[in-house]
Design a protein around this motif. Structure first.
Motif, PDB file in Angstrom:
ATOM      1  N   UNK A 328       0.794  -1.226   0.000  1.00  0.00           N
ATOM      2  CA  UNK A 328       0.000   0.000   0.000  1.00  0.00           C
ATOM      3  C   UNK A 328       0.831   1.283   0.000  1.00  0.00           C
ATOM      4  N   UNK A 329       2.073   1.191   0.480  1.00  0.00           N
ATOM      5  CA  UNK A 329       2.877   2.411   0.555  1.00  0.00           C
ATOM      6  C   UNK A 329       4.339   2.040   0.709  1.00  0.00           C
ATOM      7  N   UNK A 330       5.210   2.879   0.114  1.00  0.00           N
ATOM      8  CA  UNK A 330       6.661   2.651   0.216  1.00  0.00           C
ATOM      9  C   UNK A 330       7.348   3.997   0.139  1.00  0.00           C
ATOM     10  N   UNK A 331       8.406   4.174   0.969  1.00  0.00           N
ATOM     11  CA  UNK A 331       9.196   5.392   0.878  1.00  0.00           C
ATOM     12  C   UNK A 331      10.635   5.137   1.291  1.00  0.00           C
ATOM     13  N   UNK A 332      11.524   5.933   0.682  1.00  0.00           N
ATOM     14  CA  UNK A 332      12.955   5.848   0.929  1.00  0.00           C
ATOM     15  C   UNK A 332      13.352   6.985   1.873  1.00  0.00           C
ATOM     16  N   UNK A 333      13.996   6.632   2.996  1.00  0.00           N
ATOM     17  CA  UNK A 333      14.365   7.611   4.016  1.00  0.00           C
ATOM     18  C   UNK A 333      15.885   7.718   4.173  1.00  0.00           C
ATOM     19  N   UNK A 334      16.643   7.512   3.094  1.00  0.00           N
ATOM     20  CA  UNK A 334      18.096   7.424   3.254  1.00  0.00           C
ATOM     21  C   UNK A 334      18.716   8.713   3.793  1.00  0.00           C
ATOM     22  N   UNK A 335      18.200   9.881   3.396  1.00  0.00           N
ATOM     23  CA  UNK A 335      18.756  11.129   3.928  1.00  0.00           C
ATOM     24  C   UNK A 335      18.541  11.227   5.441  1.00  0.00           C
ATOM     25  N   UNK A 336      17.430  10.666   5.903  1.00  0.00           N
ATOM     26  CA  UNK A 336      17.144  10.687   7.334  1.00  0.00           C
ATOM     27  C   UNK A 336      18.132   9.805   8.103  1.00  0.00           C
ATOM     28  N   UNK A 337      18.551   8.705   7.468  1.00  0.00           N
ATOM     29  CA  UNK A 337      19.498   7.845   8.178  1.00  0.00           C
ATOM     30  C   UNK A 337      20.873   8.513   8.257  1.00  0.00           C
ATOM     31  N   UNK A 338      21.243   9.266   7.233  1.00  0.00           N
ATOM     32  CA  UNK A 338      22.503   9.998   7.296  1.00  0.00           C
ATOM     33  C   UNK A 338      22.486  10.978   8.466  1.00  0.00           C
ATOM     34  N   UNK A 339      21.372  11.674   8.650  1.00  0.00           N
ATOM     35  CA  UNK A 339      21.258  12.614   9.768  1.00  0.00           C
ATOM     36  C   UNK A 339      21.236  11.874  11.106  1.00  0.00           C
ATOM     37  N   UNK A 340      20.596  10.719  11.145  1.00  0.00           N
ATOM     38  CA  UNK A 340      20.562   9.933  12.380  1.00  0.00           C
ATOM     39  C   UNK A 340      21.961   9.523  12.794  1.00  0.00           C
ATOM     40  N   UNK A 341      22.739   9.034  11.848  1.00  0.00           N
ATOM     41  CA  UNK A 341      24.111   8.616  12.135  1.00  0.00           C
ATOM     42  C   UNK A 341      24.966   9.789  12.589  1.00  0.00           C
ATOM     43  N   UNK A 342      24.741  10.952  12.011  1.00  0.00           N
ATOM     44  CA  UNK A 342      25.470  12.146  12.457  1.00  0.00           C
ATOM     45  C   UNK A 342      25.148  12.455  13.911  1.00  0.00           C
ATOM     46  N   UNK A 392      -2.933  -7.524   4.955  1.00  0.00           N
ATOM     47  CA  UNK A 392      -3.418  -8.878   4.711  1.00  0.00           C
ATOM     48  C   UNK A 392      -4.898  -8.798   4.360  1.00  0.00           C
ATOM     49  N   UNK A 393      -5.189  -8.940   3.103  1.00  0.00           N
ATOM     50  CA  UNK A 393      -6.579  -8.807   2.641  1.00  0.00           C
ATOM     51  C   UNK A 393      -7.403 -10.028   3.008  1.00  0.00           C
ATOM     52  N   UNK A 394      -8.697  -9.789   3.147  1.00  0.00           N
ATOM     53  CA  UNK A 394      -9.625 -10.887   3.355  1.00  0.00           C
ATOM     54  C   UNK A 394     -10.281 -11.308   2.052  1.00  0.00           C
ATOM     55  N   UNK A 395     -11.226 -12.234   2.103  1.00  0.00           N
ATOM     56  CA  UNK A 395     -11.895 -12.708   0.876  1.00  0.00           C
ATOM     57  C   UNK A 395     -12.585 -11.613   0.090  1.00  0.00           C
ATOM     58  N   UNK A 396     -13.025 -10.546   0.795  1.00  0.00           N
ATOM     59  CA  UNK A 396     -13.720  -9.469   0.092  1.00  0.00           C
ATOM     60  C   UNK A 396     -12.766  -8.446  -0.499  1.00  0.00           C
ATOM     61  N   UNK A 397     -11.463  -8.635  -0.265  1.00  0.00           N
ATOM     62  CA  UNK A 397     -10.414  -7.773  -0.819  1.00  0.00           C
ATOM     63  C   UNK A 397     -10.486  -6.336  -0.331  1.00  0.00           C
ATOM     64  N   UNK A 398     -11.155  -6.091   0.783  1.00  0.00           N
ATOM     65  CA  UNK A 398     -11.204  -4.734   1.332  1.00  0.00           C
ATOM     66  C   UNK A 398      -9.941  -4.476   2.149  1.00  0.00           C
ATOM     67  N   UNK A 399      -9.278  -3.358   1.855  1.00  0.00           N
ATOM     68  CA  UNK A 399      -8.001  -3.086   2.517  1.00  0.00           C
ATOM     69  C   UNK A 399      -8.160  -2.343   3.834  1.00  0.00           C
ATOM     70  N   UNK A 400      -9.255  -1.603   3.992  1.00  0.00           N
ATOM     71  CA  UNK A 400      -9.421  -0.814   5.187  1.00  0.00           C
ATOM     72  C   UNK A 400      -8.670   0.506   5.155  1.00  0.00           C
ATOM     73  N   UNK A 401      -8.068   0.853   4.009  1.00  0.00           N
ATOM     74  CA  UNK A 401      -7.326   2.103   3.888  1.00  0.00           C
ATOM     75  C   UNK A 401      -8.243   3.227   3.408  1.00  0.00           C
TER      76      UNK A 401
END
Length: 407
Positions: A328-342, A392-401
């Protein structure tokens, strides 16, 4: 000896134990590499890669004066394509006698794994090596949040603590946590996601970690916060969790330790723990594409995360989908990890003497090297950090989103 490989224009100076030195042309160097003894060269002769450099640095026979992050950034942006094979052969020939003159054992901080890769015993040994160092050491490096995963910075000026809170809040939003729900947090670390879910969303949470030290610390913190009726922190392998029917599963920083061969089963296992309509948030370090190294750098593998394996995000999403999840959703946070490590590096420097007293100088030097090195990796897009949300979808394929998410 090092200048031809580093590059004539590299803004890093070199100073050797024999009095020789090399300075870059033009502007002042960002740092000076101090080769303190012949032993440093012997380590390089035995392992002419990052492992040899790490051995020399961790043992104190090689040091860096100045900002390690700036030095690694400068070297990371260089290309070695202009270094001729003849130059490399000459260097190897000059170093070879030192390998036999100094028959060196690796520093005691180096760790070798034994047994079947990703068996429960071997995974437990790997986790113990890195995490069961000292909870006090981690308190000083990670700060009050005690979160050893990528934070999410709401602004450029946000503090590390604000960013770690934002990360936990973001995970909770994506999982749509509500009072009375049940959350399974696999690879829970010091239990901060489980405690956040209970404190701020009224969720009943089970956190599982292979680290005994983490579990002990988290159990005490759960009691201190008065969350014992909502949060259980369990010392054990996530594969041994028998309960099911969870409303949500969070996996924050565990996938890197699973191994490519085990990833399909890992996602199937988490799918099986969810009720119909339940959500999984998978948060992990990845490599940008299939062309980058899958197995950890030799230094990282021996000193930091034994058996770590980074996989392309597309491959992971496909395996998560194949296990039954609708993505349902995906994002890349690599810049945030650089700041975290700093932020972690700044904490280490601020508490350097205390960290050395707590965990030993060798261990502290491992961290002083590996965190800036990883920060450079995220800066240069050699590694990434992704959050993937599935249901995890059910038989009715409703996502709840909802039609549009709030995150």
């Amino acid at each position: 000896m090092f200048r031809p490989v580093l590059g004539e224009q590299a803004p890093v100076a070199i100073r050797a134990y024999d009095g020789s030195s090399s300075a870059p042309p033009g502007a002042p160097p960002v740092a000076t590499v101090d080769v303190r003894s012949e032993t440093a060269l012997a380590y390089l002769a035995g392992s002419p890669n990052t492992l040899g450099l790490a051995r020399a640095y961790v043992s104190g026979h090689l040091d860096v004066e100045g900002d390690i992050y700036e030095a690694l950034t400068a070297m990371g942006e260089l290309t070695v394509s202009d270094v001729t094979p003849a130059t490399l052969v000459r260097m190897a020939a000059r170093l070879a006698p030192l390998r036999f003159k100094h028959r060196l054992a690796p520093p005691p901080e180096e760790h070798r794994q034994h047994g079947k890769r990703h068996s429960k015993d071997r995974d437990s040994d790997a986790i113990e090596h890195h995490y069961d160092v000292s909870n006090r050491f981690y308190e000083m490096v990670l700060g009050p949040s005690m979160a050893y995963t990528c934070a999410v910075y709401p602004s450029e000026t946000a503090t590390l603590e604000e960013a770690q809170f934002t990360k936990h809040a973001l995970v909770a939003e994506k999982l749509r946590l509500e009072p009375g729900m049940r959350l399974l947090d696999v690879g829970c670390g010091w239990g901060q996601m489980a405690m956040h879910a209970a404190e701020h969303h009224g969720v009943r949470a089970l956190g599982v970690t292979l680290s005994r030290d983490q579990a002990n610390w988290a159990q005490k913190e759960v009691a201190r916060r008065g969350l014992g009726d909502l949060v259980e922190i369990r010392h054990g392998d996530y594969r041994d969790v028998t309960e099911g029917g969870f409303d949500a599963v969070s996996s924050i920083g565990l996938t890197e330790h699973i191994g490519r061969r085990n990833i399909p089963g890992y996602f199937r296992f988490l799918y099986g723990k969810l009720r119909t309509g339940g959500r999984l948030l998978n948060h992990c370090i990845t490599r940008p594409d299939a062309h980058h190294r899958a197995h950890a750098d030799p230094f990282i593998d021996r000193y930091v995360f034994p058996d770590g394996e980074l996989l392309p995000i597309g491959w992971l999403v496909s395996r998560m989908n194949a296990a039954g999840f609708e993505i349902r959703h995906e994002e890349n946070l690599r810049e945030h990890y650089a700041k975290t490590l700093a932020g972690w590096s700044a904490n280490l420097e601020a508490h350097w003497d205390e960290c050395v007293a707590e965990a030993g100088e060798g261990r502290a030097r491992v961290w002083r090297l590996y965190m800036p090195a990883c920060q450079v990796g995220f800066d240069l897009n050699n590694i990434q950090l992704h959050q993937v949300l599935g249901v995890k979808l059910g038989p009715d394929a409703r996502s709840g989103f909802p039609l549009r998410p709030v995150y």
